[in-house]
Each structure stands twice: as structure tokens, then as C-alpha cells.
Design an enzyme around this catalytic site. Structure first.
Site, PDB file in Angstrom:
ATOM      1  N   HIS A  70     -42.288 -61.074 -78.602  1.00 24.35           N
ATOM      2  CA  HIS A  70     -42.891 -62.029 -79.535  1.00 24.35           C
ATOM      3  C   HIS A  70     -44.393 -62.187 -79.302  1.00 24.35           C
ATOM      4  O   HIS A  70     -44.950 -61.762 -78.290  1.00 24.35           O
ATOM      5  CB  HIS A  70     -42.197 -63.388 -79.436  1.00 24.35           C
ATOM      6  CG  HIS A  70     -42.406 -64.095 -78.128  1.00 24.35           C
ATOM      7  ND1 HIS A  70     -43.574 -64.747 -77.813  1.00 24.35           N
ATOM      8  CD2 HIS A  70     -41.586 -64.280 -77.061  1.00 24.35           C
ATOM      9  CE1 HIS A  70     -43.475 -65.294 -76.625  1.00 24.35           C
ATOM     10  NE2 HIS A  70     -42.281 -65.020 -76.128  1.00 24.35           N
ATOM     11  N   SER A 138     -48.050 -59.056 -82.862  1.00 29.35           N
ATOM     12  CA  SER A 138     -49.268 -59.741 -82.436  1.00 29.35           C
ATOM     13  C   SER A 138     -49.524 -59.514 -80.943  1.00 29.35           C
ATOM     14  O   SER A 138     -49.630 -58.367 -80.504  1.00 29.35           O
ATOM     15  CB  SER A 138     -49.162 -61.232 -82.777  1.00 29.35           C
ATOM     16  OG  SER A 138     -50.417 -61.862 -82.734  1.00 29.35           O
TER      17      SER A 138
END
Length: 323
Positions: A70, A138
Site C-alpha cells: 500500500h 504510490s
């Protein structure tokens, strides 16, 4: 960022309105998250490493290991919905990074991408994972690239979803705000700021009752001081260009055309750096494709694995490691 709101079922919204009480939001939100994990075939686990670091992670499915990472401010459930389209083909493992979610938080730790990659490698070894396919969004994509640089003979493919770490790319809207004002829009210290982040990271965010957003915001608010430190370490880390240039690992680069955090032109830069890469640009999509378009994103990845990675002829691992 922690976007459990993308996991909420329509019936949860109805329950919230029927409940008519903000005090019910945490319990009902947790219930919805657990239902989505079950739907994806994921279960929560935790493991303590020899150095005392604890990882909390989701895992499910069978086959080659696909580890999903994540982004900044996020947690393992950022990948829960997309995992529903992956666990039938792969063994999916989704950890909370150290410093986020339920994993260990080190107040004065090293949170550079290389340090996080080394921790994740120790985590993988503890789970007896020898070879791994990596995916990351990201900051998670930046860490995935650092992992691939360090352990290139163990990484079989990469899946980079709007990854950070390419500092020579054109400035995004987020970068312009940060450079002009010195204020980081991603640091959440209030419920209003979380609502603003929710709008920034997705092109077309769904309607979510404010009491639910406020519930989601609490984890970010509590972690704000540590996230400030982590962010500074990330943005001051050297750019990934020289570190991944000519890395032969098969790579799928996915970018939302409406990404406001990292400029979409970064996809072409990465494509030129990575010789065995493919690019998919998703229209009307922001910074988090796996939340905005989980079905399409999962399908594109499965096709990449079947039609590209499986057919790509690469040099032996020993030759790759020597480069």
C-alpha cells in the site's frame, strides 16, 4: 491513505442511516471491511520477526505469491477489493508497512524505501517466500522498486500502480501545492482534512456518509506526527531512475490519467527505464486504480501475467543479479 470507504457495501449505508447514530459507524464499518475480506478470500494474520518488528497482513488464495504494498497513509485494506479478482490465480499477501496500519510503529525508525524493502524481505523469509511477484501503489510502488533492486533474482515481476520515487517527472498538482505553501495535503490532523484527502486521491469518489469518513479519519489523525517524519524520509530519498534503469524484471505500469498526486507523464519515464515493461493508462481514474476500478485493474494484471510474463524469455537469475 486509508480509504476503507471503497470497501463499504450499499447495505452498510442503509444501516448507517437506519441507525441514525455516529456511535454505530465504527462497528458497522469494521463489519463491512471484514465482509469484503471474506469475499476476497483473505484472512488476517500477524507475525513477529526476530528483531521484534510485528507485521499484520492479509493473505489468501493459492499459486505464485503476489505481495501487494500500500501507499503513504494507507493500509492493507487498500488492496482488499482488487484482491477479489486475484486470489483465484495467486497466493496474495498484503502487509501493513511498518509505520502504518496495525504493524509496528517505530517512532525514530528508518522509513526509506530501501529500509522498508529490507524489512519486507525479512517478512517474506519468515513466511518461507522464496520468489515473489510484487505490486505497489504510490509509496508502495517505490518500495517495490527498491525491493527489486536489492533482490532482483527473487522478484519475478512488478506491478506499479501510480508509483512514487521518480523525482525528475513533471510536477503534479500535489507537488505544486507542497512546494508553494510548504503544507503537505496528505497529512491528516482533522476529520475535515481527511475528507479533503479522500477527494484528492480519486477522480470520482463515491458518496460516503460523513460519519463513516470521520471514523476512517481517526487512524490517520493518530499517526500524523509519524507520517510527517516518514514523508520527509521518502521525498529526500534519491530518485529511483538510476537504481532501476535497465532492470529486466517484467513490469506492468498502471496510471490514472487524472492522478493529482503524481503526474501521469511519469508512466512514460518509467517505461523507458524498464526494458520489459508495459503501460496501461486508465481514463477518468485518479491516484488509486485498485480502489477506483478494482475489476478492470485485476483483469489487466491477470492478462499481463498470462500473456506477457509467462511468455517473456529472460536471462537466468544469476545473469540478472550480476547486472
Amino acid at each position: 491513505m486509508t480509504l476503507h470507504q471503497r470497501l463499504i457495501f450499499p447495505f452498510l449505508l442503509a444501516l448507517l442511516f437506519l441507525a441514525g447514530c455516529a456511535g454505530q459507524a465504527p462497528k458497522l464499518t469494521s463489519f463491512a471491511i471484514n465482509m469484503d475480506r471474506k469475499k476476497a478470500g483473505l484472512e488476517r494474520h500477524e507475525i513477529d520477526l526476530p528483531d521484534g518488528v510485528r507485521y499484520v497482513y492479509l493473505a489468501g488464495g493459492k499459486g505464485d505469491v503476489l505481495m501487494l504494498l500500500h501507499g503513504f497513509g494507507g493500509n492493507k485494506d487498500n488492496f482488499t477489493r482488487v484482491a477479489a479478482g486475484l486470489t483465484k490465480d495467486y497466493r496474495v499477501v498484503i502487509p501493513d508497512h511498518v509505520g502504518f496500519g496495525e504493524s509496528t510503529h517505530l517512532p525514530d525508525g528508518d522509513y526509506t524505501p530501501a529500509a522498508q524493502a529490507k524489512r519486507l524481505h525479512a517478512f517474506a523469509q519468515a513466511l518461507n517466500i522464496k520468489d515473489v511477484h510484487l505490486g505497489g501503489n504510490s509509496m508502495g510502488g517505490q518500495i517495490a522498486m527498491a525491493y527489486a533492486e536489492l533482490y532482483r533474482d527473487e522478484v519475478k515481476s512488478m506491478w506499479l500502480l501510480d508509483p512514487s520515487g521518480i523525482w525528475d517527472a513533471p510536477k503534479s498538482e500535489f507537488a505544486e501545492i507542497y512546494l508553494k505553501t510548504g503544507k503537505n495535503p496528505l497529512i491528516v490532523r482533522s476529520e475535515d482534512e481527511f475528507a479533503d484527502v479522500f477527494k484528492m486521491v480519486m477522480s470520482d469518489p463515491p458518496f460516503v456518509p460523513r460519519i463513516v469518513l470521520n471514523t476512517m479519519a481517526q487512524e490517520r489523525i493518530k499517526n500524523a506526527d509519524l507520517e510527517e517524519k516518514i514523508f520527509q524520509q521518502i521525498v529526500n530519498d534519491p530518485s529511483m531512475e538510476k537504481r532501476v534503469k535497465d532492470l529486466p524484471i517484467p513490469t506492468l505500469i498502471v496510471w490514472g490519467t487524472e492522478d493529482r498526486l503524481i503526474h501521469p507523464a511519469t508512466a512514460d519515464i518509467l517505461h523507458k527505464l524498464l526494458p520489459n515493461s508495459k503501460v496501461i493508462m486508465l481514463k477518468d481514474t485518479g491516484h488509486m486504480p485498485m480502489l477506483e476500478q478494482p475489476g478492470t485493474t485485476a483483469w489487466d494484471y491477470v492478462r499481463f501475467r498470462k500473456n506477457y510474463v509467462a511468455k517473456l524469455k529472460l536471462p537466468p537469475a544469476e545473469a540478472q543479479a550480476s547486472k
